[in-house]
Write a protein that holds these residues in place. Structure first.
Motif, PDB file in Angstrom:
ATOM      1  N   MET A 197     -18.818 -30.366  56.699  1.00 20.85           N
ATOM      2  CA  MET A 197     -19.323 -30.116  55.354  1.00 20.85           C
ATOM      3  C   MET A 197     -18.157 -30.327  54.382  1.00 20.85           C
ATOM      4  N   THR A 198     -18.489 -30.561  53.130  1.00 25.19           N
ATOM      5  CA  THR A 198     -17.423 -30.672  52.127  1.00 25.19           C
ATOM      6  C   THR A 198     -17.494 -29.462  51.218  1.00 25.19           C
ATOM      7  N   ASN A 199     -16.357 -28.836  50.989  1.00 28.89           N
ATOM      8  CA  ASN A 199     -16.315 -27.662  50.116  1.00 28.89           C
ATOM      9  C   ASN A 199     -15.293 -27.901  49.001  1.00 28.89           C
ATOM     10  N   ARG A 200     -15.670 -27.556  47.773  1.00 31.00           N
ATOM     11  CA  ARG A 200     -14.741 -27.765  46.650  1.00 31.00           C
ATOM     12  C   ARG A 200     -14.063 -26.446  46.282  1.00 31.00           C
ATOM     13  N   GLY A 201     -12.751 -26.505  46.151  1.00 26.83           N
ATOM     14  CA  GLY A 201     -11.989 -25.339  45.696  1.00 26.83           C
ATOM     15  C   GLY A 201     -11.430 -25.628  44.320  1.00 26.83           C
ATOM     16  N   THR A 202     -11.549 -24.645  43.415  1.00 30.52           N
ATOM     17  CA  THR A 202     -11.079 -24.860  42.031  1.00 30.52           C
ATOM     18  C   THR A 202     -10.180 -23.704  41.614  1.00 30.52           C
ATOM     19  N   VAL A 203      -9.080 -24.033  40.928  1.00 31.93           N
ATOM     20  CA  VAL A 203      -8.204 -22.989  40.375  1.00 31.93           C
ATOM     21  C   VAL A 203      -7.820 -23.362  38.943  1.00 31.93           C
ATOM     22  N   PRO A 204      -7.555 -22.334  38.093  1.00 28.61           N
ATOM     23  CA  PRO A 204      -7.024 -22.658  36.755  1.00 28.61           C
ATOM     24  C   PRO A 204      -5.559 -23.077  36.887  1.00 28.61           C
ATOM     25  N   VAL A 205      -5.094 -23.993  36.055  1.00 36.71           N
ATOM     26  CA  VAL A 205      -3.674 -24.371  36.079  1.00 36.71           C
ATOM     27  C   VAL A 205      -2.944 -23.381  35.176  1.00 36.71           C
ATOM     28  N   THR A 206      -2.115 -22.531  35.798  1.00 32.75           N
ATOM     29  CA  THR A 206      -1.525 -21.408  35.050  1.00 32.75           C
ATOM     30  C   THR A 206      -0.148 -21.723  34.472  1.00 32.75           C
ATOM     31  N   ASP A 207       0.412 -22.877  34.801  1.00 31.51           N
ATOM     32  CA  ASP A 207       1.722 -23.265  34.272  1.00 31.51           C
ATOM     33  C   ASP A 207       1.657 -23.267  32.731  1.00 31.51           C
ATOM     34  N   PRO A 208       2.720 -22.750  32.075  1.00 28.54           N
ATOM     35  CA  PRO A 208       2.661 -22.670  30.590  1.00 28.54           C
ATOM     36  C   PRO A 208       2.413 -24.030  29.942  1.00 28.54           C
ATOM     37  N   ASP A 209       2.956 -25.107  30.554  1.00 24.53           N
ATOM     38  CA  ASP A 209       2.737 -26.449  29.980  1.00 24.53           C
ATOM     39  C   ASP A 209       1.497 -27.129  30.568  1.00 24.53           C
ATOM     40  N   ARG A 210       0.724 -26.380  31.326  1.00 18.07           N
ATOM     41  CA  ARG A 210      -0.502 -26.879  31.978  1.00 18.07           C
ATOM     42  C   ARG A 210      -0.205 -28.058  32.906  1.00 18.07           C
ATOM     43  N   ILE A 211       0.962 -28.029  33.577  1.00 13.04           N
ATOM     44  CA  ILE A 211       1.328 -29.080  34.531  1.00 13.04           C
ATOM     45  C   ILE A 211       0.952 -28.600  35.927  1.00 13.04           C
ATOM     46  N   VAL A 212       0.305 -29.484  36.699  1.00 17.63           N
ATOM     47  CA  VAL A 212      -0.100 -29.116  38.064  1.00 17.63           C
ATOM     48  C   VAL A 212       1.136 -29.055  38.967  1.00 17.63           C
ATOM     49  N   THR A 213       1.336 -27.911  39.623  1.00 17.64           N
ATOM     50  CA  THR A 213       2.490 -27.717  40.514  1.00 17.64           C
ATOM     51  C   THR A 213       2.015 -27.699  41.974  1.00 17.64           C
ATOM     52  N   GLN A 214       2.999 -27.705  42.879  1.00 13.64           N
ATOM     53  CA  GLN A 214       2.668 -27.603  44.312  1.00 13.64           C
ATOM     54  C   GLN A 214       1.900 -26.304  44.584  1.00 13.64           C
TER      55      GLN A 214
END
Ligand SMILES: Nc1ncnc2c1ncn2[C@@H]1O[C@H](COP(=O)(O)OP(=O)(O)OP(=O)(O)O)[C@@H](O)[C@H]1O
Ligand SMILES: [Mg+2]
Length: 401
Positions: free
Chosen positions: A87-104
């Motif tokens: 099955m495929t499952n989607r996981g979502t998180v808010p990007v919490t970095d102050p500059d809204r940059i996606v981190t590891q």
């Protein structure tokens, strides 16, 4: 200096296979020895008679030990079985970095979120495979780190199986005095042995046509887009021939291998096949057309079920590198022609590649899963903790040494 060696074990419905190999540069395998034993006590990839299965596993391990001159303490186990689903499952998180940059860290959180699925109590996750990322639900992408977004999502392909059936397979190996170090789904293992990076990038469907199961995996644009298993295989073709032509099963199996074709239209002008007497069976002439019609019907049914799965995800038009068939069933006459007709892309037979050493006995389509498991193990040697969660859990239960 001690030689590092690894052993892969497949407890198949037709044969139990063990391959011993030594890691070489670029994740290649130097084959040191091979053992196989006709299966007893295994049906549709599952253990149905523990003692019979155990004696086959012991015999296969012993042969491989004698051929390679090593003692096998640990194995990397190939899993199959019609109960394996994805099955495929989607996981979502808010990007919490102050500059809204996606981190590891955001990527790890999204992946963990996508791995958290609620399965029925009898099921266990056996693989989680990251597919594509999405930034704010926009276009899919593979590398989101460093990009700007408010929300990060990832799709995760989750393979799951019935826990007790998996445990029974692991229990047989443990009872044969080997620790199960790691495990992998057979189509995934076969893909490791047979497919090139170019095929995976171009889009390819690999089908492992076994005796009791048919496993498949589809790659599109470098990611694993689909994987699954059917409780259908070469044994069903043999049973259909036995029932349809009123033959003993052993005769039907021989007839399938010697004369059956997956294409019904090729038999019209062929003379009847003489089946000799055997035991209480009197011997008889069989029509080639009837034999091929029966063979075609079952093989077509199997491949159409996989095509439906592809079509539900609109994947068929993405198979630029075509279809690759492995497993003993890949040796069926005209099976590539049938696959080409059904999937409407070129089909070929896959054999393990990039091997050295005693390659002769394992350079066959039916050895793809076992050899691929070896390569999977070699690739994971440097990645501590790369084993599947499921195996980690089980090896603490069954560990002997
Ligand atoms: N030359 C051949 N022509 C047709 N069928 C063949 C040929 N050789 C093997 N087979 C079929 O291939 C099947 C066995 O395939 P394989 O050895 O890959 O199975 P397995 O891995 O033991 O089983 P599974 O993966 O389903 O548990 C049997 O049904 C056998 O009849
Ligand atoms: Mg198999």
């Amino acid at each position: 200096m001690n030689t590092v060696y690894l052993a892969a074990l497949e407890i198949g419905s037709h044969k139990v296979r063990t391959v011993v190999g030594e890691p070489r540069p670029d994740n290649q395998a130097h084959i040191m020895g091979y053992g196989e034993c006709p299966s007893r006590g295994v049906r549709k990839g599952e253990i149905v008679d523990f003692d019979n299965a155990l004696s086959c596993v012991r015999s296969s391990l012993l042969q491989a030990e004698e051929a390679s001159n090593v003692t096998i303490y640990q194995v990397h186990l190939v899993f199959s079985g019609g109960h394996i689903k994805s099955m495929t499952n989607r996981g979502t998180v808010p990007v919490t970095d102050p500059d809204r940059i996606v981190t590891q860290e955001a990527v790890d959180n999204a992946m963990n979120n996508a791995r958290a699925v609620n399965l029925p109590v009898e099921r266990e996750v056996i693989h989680t495979i990251g597919q594509t990322f999405f930034l704010d639900d926009q276009q899919p992408l593979l590398r989101p780190i460093g990009m700007e977004a408010g929300r990060l999502s990832v799709d995760m392909l989750i393979l799951h199986a019935i826990r007790n059936r998996m445990r029974n397979t692991i229990r047989v190996a443990a009872e044969a005095d080997v620790n199960v170090e790691d495990s992998a789904f057979s189509a995934l293992a076969s893909a490791m042995a047979v497919l090139t990076a170019d095929q995976k990038e171009g889009g390819v469907l690999l089908i492992d046509l076994g005796a009791g199961t048919t496993d498949y995996i589809a790659y599109a644009g470098k990611i694993i887009a689909l994987a699954g298993a059917l409780a259908l295989g070469g044994d069903h073709v043999t049973n259909d021939i036995a029932l349809g032509l009123n033959l003993p099963t052993a005769q039907a199996e021989r007839l399938k291998i010697s004369d059956a074709s997956c294409m019904p239209d090729l038999a019209r002008r062929q003379p009847p096949i003489r089946i000799p007497p055997e035991g209480g069976f009197e011997g008889r002439d069989i029509s080639h057309s009837d034999l091929n019609l029966i063979t075609h019907a079952r093989m077509e049914e199997t491949l159409l079920l996989i095509r439906d799965e592809l079509d539900q995800r609109e994947l068929r038009r993405r198979l630029s590198a075509g279809v690759v068939l492995v497993g003993g069933g890949a040796q069926m006459r005209d099976v590539t022609r049938l696959a080409e007709r059904i999937f409407e892309v070129p089909a070929t037979i896959g054999v393990p590649r990039g091997l050295s050493g005693l390659t002769e006995k394992v350079s066959l389509p039916e050895c793809s899963a076992c050899v691929g498991m070896l390569r999977y193990a070699i690739r994971n040697m440097d990645r501590s903790g790369a084993g599947s969660r499921f195996t980690d859990m089980l090896k603490t239960i069954f560990r002997k040494r």
